[in-house]
Design a protein around this motif. Structure first.
Motif, short mmCIF file in Angstrom:
data_model
loop_
_atom_site.label_atom_id
_atom_site.label_comp_id
_atom_site.label_asym_id
_atom_site.label_seq_id
_atom_site.Cartn_x
_atom_site.Cartn_y
_atom_site.Cartn_z
N VAL A 81 0.83 -1.21 0.00
CA VAL A 81 0.00 0.00 0.00
C VAL A 81 0.86 1.26 0.00
CG1 VAL A 81 -1.62 1.36 1.38
CG2 VAL A 81 -2.00 -1.09 1.04
N THR A 82 1.85 1.33 0.90
CA THR A 82 2.66 2.55 0.98
C THR A 82 3.48 2.77 -0.28
OG1 THR A 82 4.36 1.27 2.16
CG2 THR A 82 2.79 2.54 3.50
N THR A 83 3.94 1.68 -0.92
CA THR A 83 4.69 1.85 -2.16
C THR A 83 3.79 2.39 -3.27
OG1 THR A 83 6.16 0.02 -1.56
CG2 THR A 83 6.12 0.68 -3.86
N LEU A 84 2.57 1.84 -3.38
CA LEU A 84 1.64 2.35 -4.40
C LEU A 84 1.24 3.80 -4.11
CD1 LEU A 84 -0.71 -0.74 -4.96
CD2 LEU A 84 1.03 0.17 -6.52
N VAL A 85 1.07 4.09 -2.82
CA VAL A 85 0.73 5.47 -2.45
C VAL A 85 1.84 6.43 -2.87
CG1 VAL A 85 0.50 7.02 -0.47
CG2 VAL A 85 -0.89 4.95 -0.60
N ALA A 86 3.09 6.07 -2.59
CA ALA A 86 4.21 6.92 -2.98
C ALA A 86 4.30 7.07 -4.49
CB ALA A 86 5.52 6.34 -2.43
N LEU A 87 3.90 6.04 -5.23
CA LEU A 87 3.94 6.09 -6.68
C LEU A 87 2.86 7.02 -7.25
CD1 LEU A 87 5.18 4.90 -9.31
CD2 LEU A 87 3.45 3.10 -9.18
N LEU A 88 1.69 7.07 -6.60
CA LEU A 88 0.56 7.82 -7.13
C LEU A 88 0.43 9.22 -6.54
CD1 LEU A 88 -2.13 4.97 -6.97
CD2 LEU A 88 -0.96 5.80 -9.02
N LEU A 89 1.13 9.48 -5.44
CA LEU A 89 0.84 10.67 -4.64
C LEU A 89 0.95 11.97 -5.43
CD1 LEU A 89 0.16 11.90 -1.93
CD2 LEU A 89 2.60 11.84 -1.35
N THR A 90 2.06 12.18 -6.14
CA THR A 90 2.27 13.47 -6.78
C THR A 90 1.40 13.69 -8.01
OG1 THR A 90 4.12 12.51 -8.01
CG2 THR A 90 4.64 13.62 -5.94
N ARG A 91 1.05 12.64 -8.72
CA ARG A 91 0.27 12.78 -9.94
C ARG A 91 -1.22 12.50 -9.74
NH1 ARG A 91 3.31 13.19 -14.56
NH2 ARG A 91 5.54 12.79 -14.34
N LEU A 92 -1.55 11.51 -8.94
CA LEU A 92 -2.95 11.12 -8.73
C LEU A 92 -3.22 10.98 -7.23
CD1 LEU A 92 -3.17 8.38 -11.52
CD2 LEU A 92 -4.11 10.70 -11.63
N PRO A 93 -3.29 12.08 -6.50
CA PRO A 93 -3.46 11.98 -5.04
C PRO A 93 -4.77 11.34 -4.63
CG PRO A 93 -3.71 14.26 -5.79
CD PRO A 93 -3.20 13.48 -6.96
N VAL A 94 -5.85 11.54 -5.40
CA VAL A 94 -7.13 10.91 -5.05
C VAL A 94 -7.02 9.40 -5.18
CG1 VAL A 94 -9.57 10.75 -5.66
CG2 VAL A 94 -8.41 12.97 -5.75
N ALA A 95 -6.32 8.93 -6.22
CA ALA A 95 -6.09 7.49 -6.36
C ALA A 95 -5.24 6.96 -5.21
CB ALA A 95 -5.41 7.21 -7.70
N ALA A 96 -4.28 7.75 -4.73
CA ALA A 96 -3.48 7.34 -3.58
C ALA A 96 -4.35 7.17 -2.34
CB ALA A 96 -2.37 8.36 -3.32
N VAL A 97 -5.31 8.08 -2.14
CA VAL A 97 -6.25 7.94 -1.01
C VAL A 97 -7.06 6.65 -1.16
CG1 VAL A 97 -8.24 8.97 0.13
CG2 VAL A 97 -6.39 10.43 -0.67
N ALA A 98 -7.52 6.38 -2.38
CA ALA A 98 -8.30 5.16 -2.61
C ALA A 98 -7.48 3.91 -2.32
CB ALA A 98 -8.81 5.15 -4.05
N VAL A 99 -6.21 3.89 -2.71
CA VAL A 99 -5.35 2.73 -2.44
C VAL A 99 -5.18 2.52 -0.94
CG1 VAL A 99 -2.99 1.86 -2.65
CG2 VAL A 99 -4.15 2.82 -4.65
N ALA A 100 -4.94 3.60 -0.19
CA ALA A 100 -4.77 3.47 1.26
C ALA A 100 -6.04 2.93 1.91
CB ALA A 100 -4.41 4.83 1.85
N LEU A 101 -7.20 3.42 1.46
CA LEU A 101 -8.46 2.92 2.02
C LEU A 101 -8.71 1.47 1.64
CD1 LEU A 101 -10.70 6.06 1.38
CD2 LEU A 101 -9.85 5.25 3.58
N ALA A 102 -8.37 1.11 0.39
CA ALA A 102 -8.54 -0.29 -0.05
C ALA A 102 -7.68 -1.22 0.80
CB ALA A 102 -8.19 -0.42 -1.52
N GLY A 103 -6.44 -0.79 1.08
CA GLY A 103 -5.58 -1.60 1.95
C GLY A 103 -6.15 -1.73 3.34
#
Length: 398
Positions: free
Chosen positions: A57-79
């Motif tokens: 989860v944290t790796t995907l969040v770091a990957l998406l954070l700067t370009r797709l922050p809403v997707a990063a929030v969704a990944v953290a919640l999915a985890g």
């Protein structure tokens, strides 16, 4: 403060996070040969499976954070939702708090619509969990649910406050930049007006004199042409100095001469006399070295006032007084003219005709920038008077 080397700054955050987790896994693999199997095959393993979820989860969040922050929030919640069935109850809470941090980051760096969408995701997850528990007959601790929702609201508010602070700072900086550009344009306009208006006025008068006496007084014609040549050279020198300063601002080296000051008043008097107006120059007090900005402003004020005497007053005489006093420099230009246009040179005039208003405006701006006092207007007994008081620093006043 330790600075990150430039090559390392270009490494994406996801690489750092993924590399950190890989290091942890490698270290644990040295301790237990079946570490990878224990990480990804969860059969009641309460120690390693949450670690694997957190790593992914944290790796995907770091990957998406700067370009797709809403997707990063969704990944953290999915985890967090995925880890609800695990025995380590802290994992979903930690991932939910991570989603809150991402909501705050989105509110601080993205438009309000995007940040509102990011905040809506954890709110929807809490609402869905509450509805599911009520529908399934499970007990609901509303205080816990309210606490989770409050963390979302707090994160959004903090991020939104940061966003507003940055926007205000950017607006103030932009306004300061625009004001600096405007001030510089006004300064250049004043200098161009003072340099060009004075000398072109002298040239015009000399040309008129030369044309009138060309056939009858060749000597006077020659004198007028010499004055035109000399004044033209001075005008070109002043323009070169100003253009050189502008080029220097663009990164080019400029050969700048010294800015004019009160030491050049004698030359001004001579040029004015050649144009047919006698200037009675008087100096009071003890002459001393002035700050460059005061010296330049004082010369330009006298120059502009005398120029308008030549061009508009209709008189052959004027007086200039430069008085060095304690703590201030007092300037006065007086004429007894009766021209229709004024400005140190329109005796009975109203004072509204100096170079279409630019002359008075320029003098008043120069004095205002130095914190002094300026006045200009008709004299009770006829003629026109321009006066200025320029404050001097303490060390100069002494």
């Amino acid at each position: 403060m330790i600075q990150t080397p430039p090559p390392l700054r270009r490494v994406p955050p996801a690489v750092w996070v993924g590399g950190g987790w890989l290091t942890v896994i490698l270290v644990r693999s040295l301790q237990r040969p079946d570490e990878l199997r224990r990480l990804f095959r969860y059969h009641g393993n309460i120690e390693d499976a949450p670690l694997a979820v957190a790593a992914v989860v944290t790796t995907l969040v770091a990957l998406l954070l700067t370009r797709l922050p809403v997707a990063a929030v969704a990944v953290a919640l999915a985890g967090g939702v995925f880890s609800l069935g695990m025995d380590v109850q802290a994992t979903p809470v930690v991932l939910f708090l991570l989603a809150d941090l991402l909501v705050g980051y989105t509110a601080a760096t993205r438009p309000r619509a995007v940040s509102a969408l990011a905040a809506a995701l954890p709110t929807a997850v809490v609402a869905a969990e509450t509805g599911w528990r009520l529908a399934s007959g499970y007990g609901v601790n509303f205080s816990v649910q309210a606490a989770l929702l409050s963390t979302v609201a707090i994160a959004w508010l903090v991020g939104h406050t940061v966003h507003q602070g940055r926007a205000h700072t950017a607006a103030v900086r932009a306004q300061a930049t625009r004001q600096a550009v405007t001030d510089e344009r006004l300064r250049i306009a004043r200098e161009l007006h003072d340099v060009v208006a004075h000398h072109i006025g002298i040239i015009a008068i000399q040309a008129g004199v030369g044309s009138r006496v060309m056939d009858t007084q060749p000597a006077e014609t020659r004198k007028a042409l010499d004055a035109i040549e000399s004044t033209s050279r001075e005008t070109l020198a002043g323009l070169r100095r100003m253009l050189g300063a502008l080029r220097q601002g663009a990164g080019e080296a400029a050969q700048l001469g010294p800015a004019p000051g009160l030491d050049e008043l004698d030359g001004l008097v001579a040029r004015t006399a050649a144009a047919g107006v006698r200037v009675d120059l008087r100096r009071g007090g003890e002459p001393r070295e002035l700050p460059a900005d005061v010296d330049l402003a004082a010369f330009r004020i006298v120059q502009e006032a005398v120029t308008n005497v030549v061009r508009h007053s209709g008189t052959r005489d004027c007086s200039v007084t430069v008085d060095y006093r304690t703590g201030e420099l007092v300037l006065s230009v007086v004429d007894l003219g009766c021209g229709s246009e004024s400005g140190a040179g329109s005796g009975a005039g109203s004072g509204a005709g100096i170079h279409d208003g630019f002359g008075l405006t320029g003098m008043r701006e120069r004095v205002g920038l130095l914190g002094g006092e300026f006045s200009a207007g008709p004299r009770p007994g006829g003629g026109y008077r321009v006066a200025a008081r320029l404050p001097l620093p303490v060390e100069v006043a002494r």
